[in-house]
Design a protein around this motif. Structure first.
Motif, mmCIF file in Angstrom:
data_model
loop_
_atom_site.group_PDB
_atom_site.id
_atom_site.type_symbol
_atom_site.label_atom_id
_atom_site.label_comp_id
_atom_site.label_asym_id
_atom_site.label_seq_id
_atom_site.Cartn_x
_atom_site.Cartn_y
_atom_site.Cartn_z
ATOM 1 N N THR A 282 -4.208 -4.620 1.935
ATOM 2 C CA THR A 282 -5.198 -5.694 1.918
ATOM 3 C C THR A 282 -4.578 -7.070 2.102
ATOM 4 O O THR A 282 -5.288 -8.056 2.288
ATOM 5 N N GLY A 283 -3.259 -7.165 2.006
ATOM 6 C CA GLY A 283 -2.574 -8.447 2.057
ATOM 7 C C GLY A 283 -2.363 -9.055 0.692
ATOM 8 O O GLY A 283 -1.606 -10.017 0.538
ATOM 9 N N ALA A 284 -3.019 -8.521 -0.336
ATOM 10 C CA ALA A 284 -2.853 -9.005 -1.708
ATOM 11 C C ALA A 284 -1.678 -8.287 -2.367
ATOM 12 O O ALA A 284 -1.073 -7.390 -1.788
ATOM 13 N N SER A 285 -1.357 -8.703 -3.590
ATOM 14 C CA SER A 285 -0.215 -8.116 -4.309
ATOM 15 C C SER A 285 -0.581 -7.837 -5.756
ATOM 16 O O SER A 285 0.018 -8.379 -6.683
ATOM 17 N N GLU A 286 -1.570 -7.001 -5.972
ATOM 18 C CA GLU A 286 -1.949 -6.640 -7.333
ATOM 19 C C GLU A 286 -0.907 -5.732 -7.973
ATOM 20 O O GLU A 286 -0.735 -5.725 -9.179
ATOM 21 N N PHE A 287 -0.219 -4.932 -7.158
ATOM 22 C CA PHE A 287 0.831 -4.044 -7.640
ATOM 23 C C PHE A 287 2.182 -4.744 -7.554
ATOM 24 O O PHE A 287 2.392 -5.607 -6.690
ATOM 25 N N ASN A 288 3.085 -4.357 -8.430
ATOM 26 C CA ASN A 288 4.391 -5.016 -8.493
ATOM 27 C C ASN A 288 5.478 -4.024 -8.891
ATOM 28 O O ASN A 288 5.202 -2.981 -9.491
ATOM 29 N N GLU A 289 6.708 -4.375 -8.554
ATOM 30 C CA GLU A 289 7.878 -3.730 -9.144
ATOM 31 C C GLU A 289 8.333 -4.576 -10.324
ATOM 32 O O GLU A 289 8.277 -5.812 -10.267
ATOM 33 N N ALA B 285 -11.217 -8.363 11.915
ATOM 34 C CA ALA B 285 -11.024 -9.239 10.761
ATOM 35 C C ALA B 285 -11.910 -10.475 10.892
ATOM 36 O O ALA B 285 -12.245 -10.914 12.004
ATOM 37 N N GLU B 286 -12.261 -11.054 9.743
ATOM 38 C CA GLU B 286 -13.117 -12.233 9.742
ATOM 39 C C GLU B 286 -12.415 -13.440 10.331
ATOM 40 O O GLU B 286 -13.045 -14.343 10.880
ATOM 41 N N GLY B 287 -11.107 -13.505 10.187
ATOM 42 C CA GLY B 287 -10.355 -14.635 10.708
ATOM 43 C C GLY B 287 -8.880 -14.315 10.766
ATOM 44 O O GLY B 287 -8.428 -13.296 10.239
ATOM 45 N N ALA B 288 -8.128 -15.185 11.413
ATOM 46 C CA ALA B 288 -6.683 -14.997 11.546
ATOM 47 C C ALA B 288 -5.979 -15.550 10.304
ATOM 48 O O ALA B 288 -6.468 -16.476 9.660
ATOM 49 N N GLN C 240 -13.851 -4.340 4.138
ATOM 50 C CA GLN C 240 -12.517 -3.968 4.627
ATOM 51 C C GLN C 240 -11.518 -3.892 3.478
ATOM 52 O O GLN C 240 -10.672 -2.994 3.435
ATOM 53 N N ASN C 241 -11.631 -4.833 2.531
ATOM 54 C CA ASN C 241 -10.796 -4.768 1.330
ATOM 55 C C ASN C 241 -11.044 -3.476 0.562
ATOM 56 O O ASN C 241 -10.109 -2.802 0.116
ATOM 57 N N LEU C 242 -12.322 -3.132 0.394
ATOM 58 C CA LEU C 242 -12.675 -1.918 -0.329
ATOM 59 C C LEU C 242 -12.085 -0.687 0.351
ATOM 60 O O LEU C 242 -11.485 0.170 -0.301
ATOM 61 N N PHE C 243 -12.260 -0.594 1.661
ATOM 62 C CA PHE C 243 -11.767 0.575 2.396
ATOM 63 C C PHE C 243 -10.261 0.734 2.248
ATOM 64 O O PHE C 243 -9.753 1.816 1.935
ATOM 65 N N LEU C 244 -9.519 -0.355 2.428
ATOM 66 C CA LEU C 244 -8.059 -0.264 2.388
ATOM 67 C C LEU C 244 -7.559 -0.020 0.972
ATOM 68 O O LEU C 244 -6.676 0.822 0.744
ATOM 69 N N PHE C 245 -8.109 -0.736 -0.007
ATOM 70 C CA PHE C 245 -7.622 -0.592 -1.379
ATOM 71 C C PHE C 245 -7.944 0.783 -1.943
ATOM 72 O O PHE C 245 -7.140 1.382 -2.670
ATOM 73 N N SER C 246 -9.127 1.307 -1.634
ATOM 74 C CA SER C 246 -9.552 2.569 -2.226
ATOM 75 C C SER C 246 -8.751 3.760 -1.722
ATOM 76 O O SER C 246 -8.876 4.862 -2.272
ATOM 77 N N ARG C 247 -7.904 3.567 -0.707
ATOM 78 C CA ARG C 247 -7.020 4.657 -0.291
ATOM 79 C C ARG C 247 -6.071 5.037 -1.435
ATOM 80 O O ARG C 247 -5.567 6.168 -1.489
ATOM 81 N N ALA C 248 -5.829 4.089 -2.341
ATOM 82 C CA ALA C 248 -4.900 4.339 -3.454
ATOM 83 C C ALA C 248 -5.581 4.976 -4.658
ATOM 84 O O ALA C 248 -4.899 5.395 -5.599
ATOM 85 N N ASP C 249 -6.904 5.063 -4.661
ATOM 86 C CA ASP C 249 -7.610 5.518 -5.857
ATOM 87 C C ASP C 249 -7.218 6.921 -6.286
ATOM 88 O O ASP C 249 -7.203 7.225 -7.492
#
Length: 418
Positions: free
Chosen positions: A224-231, A359-362, A370-379
């Motif tokens: 998604t481009g976000a970083s909710e997960f971390n090391e 995408a909505e923009g560059a 789109q966020n839901l689709f990509l993030f939910s692959r990890a569910d």
């Protein structure tokens, strides 16, 4: 085909029959939300959620602290620990009204739904006195240090080690996929505290402060481009000796208790959020005409059935809590919500059609779906993979023989021993 309306019943409650006290409680919740989701907080409506937990974080945590001041956090906790001792029915009502008000995604999930109930069930009086008031007030945020590079869903393979040195534990190792570690003040981590121990033996659950030189957090950029997960790297990190939950070496039992809450009771709040997502997707399908397609309408209807089934699974799990914690049956709910939510992301792409690929923009500005689709692959991976959940159900619920893994090459054509 007429698509059901996923809107929670305004006054129906479980089975459509609420007591006078529960109806009064619903009015109280609804009135408080209407009176307080105003001003700056009104702008936070609908923000946050899967793949979007970075949105408006400051205003969302301010909102949650405002909720705490009004006595609306940790409502299922006993009153002696800062809660309201709310019944299961009242907790359902609260989550329903929260969703109906389109209130922002909560930021204190790890503390309120996982760490807090674990300390109530297994913590010492000192730990409860030290940590629970700050969780209830949203003064300290928590993250969960379980998965490691070599121990993702196989929690028994934990390698991060802790050594007792004087009146402290000294911790070395690495955790991965740690949600919200950058914002957390504390981490509840499973570590190997007995040298030479293997698998479930010799593990401990430590409460570790994040703001210290021995803790380093490195964000993981997601699809998604976000970083909710971390090391998270522990290099001689330290915590006080009494910050161990349960006895040293009792970490496996503590971890299973916490995972029971994660896979069970906290699913109720998750389910209401999912219901809100489905409601929005149905509105989108009606607006763009996708709902006129019988196949799309059928899938939306099946999604509605799925989320309602999820609701009753959560209620059954809560009703079956034993000794303060859910049993292994909670894994049934985890499989259900993970696969349902991943399917909702796929359905959203089909509702949007070809536009879902743009995408909505560059350079990478994604919309809600789109966020839901990509993030939910990890569910179906985080909080325990589907494969692990099936093993738990098979062995601990159904009493089937333990899976012994793949057979040696020279025996693969022979019958598998019982």
């Amino acid at each position: 085909m007429e698509i059901p309306d996923p809107q929670p019943a305004a006054d129906g409650g479980i089975g459509g029959d609420e007591s006078r006290a529960d109806r009064a409680f619903r009015r109280e919740v609804r009135g408080w939300l209407a009176a307080n989701l105003t001003g700056d907080f009104a702008d936070a409506r609908g923000l946050g959620g899967p793949g979007r937990n970075h949105e408006a974080f400051d205003i969302r945590i301010a909102w949650e602290r405002h909720m705490a001041a009004g006595g609306w956090t940790c409502i299922g906790w006993p009153e002696e620990y800062g809660g309201r001792s709310a019944s299961i029915q009242q907790q359902v009502i609260f989550h329903e009204e929260y969703a109906l008000a389109d209130a922002p995604e909560r930021v204190n999930h790890m503390g309120e739904q996982l760490l807090g109930p674990t300390l109530i069930a297994l913590g010492t009086p000192h730990q409860r006195e030290r940590f629970l008031p700050r969780v209830a007030a949203v003064e300290e945020l928590w993250c969960q240090g379980y998965s490691e590079p070599g121990a993702g869903s196989d929690l028994a393979a934990i390698a991060t080690r802790a050594e007792r040195v004087g009146d402290q534990w000294v911790i070395n190792g690495q955790k991965v996929w740690t949600s919200h570690a950058r914002d957390a003040d504390w981490c509840f981590a499973i570590v190997r505290s007995e040298p030479g121990s293997r698998r479930q033996q010799g593990l401990s659950c430590l409460l570790v402060p994040m703001d210290q030189p021995g803790v380093r957090v490195r964000p993981i950029t997601q699809l998604t481009g976000a970083s909710e997960f971390n090391e998270v790297f522990f290099d001689d990190a330290r915590t006080d000796a009494d910050n161990v939950v349960g006895a040293p070496g009792d970490g496996w039992r503590v971890a299973m208790t916490t995972l029971g809450f994660e896979r069970g009771v906290s699913m109720l709040g998750r389910q209401v959020g999912y219901e809100r997502e489905l409601r929005r997707l149905i509105d989108t399908a009606r607006a763009n005409g996708a709902a006129d397609d019988p196949l799309i309408a059928d899938r939306l209807t099946r999604a509605w059935i799925g989320v309602r089934t999820m609701r009753f699974t959560a209620l059954r799990t809560m009703a079956g809590v034993r000794d303060g914690a859910p049993g292994p049956e909670a894994s049934i709910g985890k499989i259900h919500w993970a696969r349902w939510h991943r399917g909702l992301g796929e359905l959203a792409m089909d509702v949007l059609g070809a536009g879902s690929t743009v995408a909505e923009g560059a350079p990478y500005d994604l919309d809600r779906w789109q966020n839901l689709f990509l993030f939910s692959r990890a569910d179906t991976v985080y909080a325990g993979t589907d494969e692990i959940q099936r093993d738990i159900i098979a062995e601990r619920v159904l009493g089937l023989p333990r899976d012994r893994g793949p057979l040696p090459r020279d025996r693969r054509s022979r019958p598998h021993p019982a």
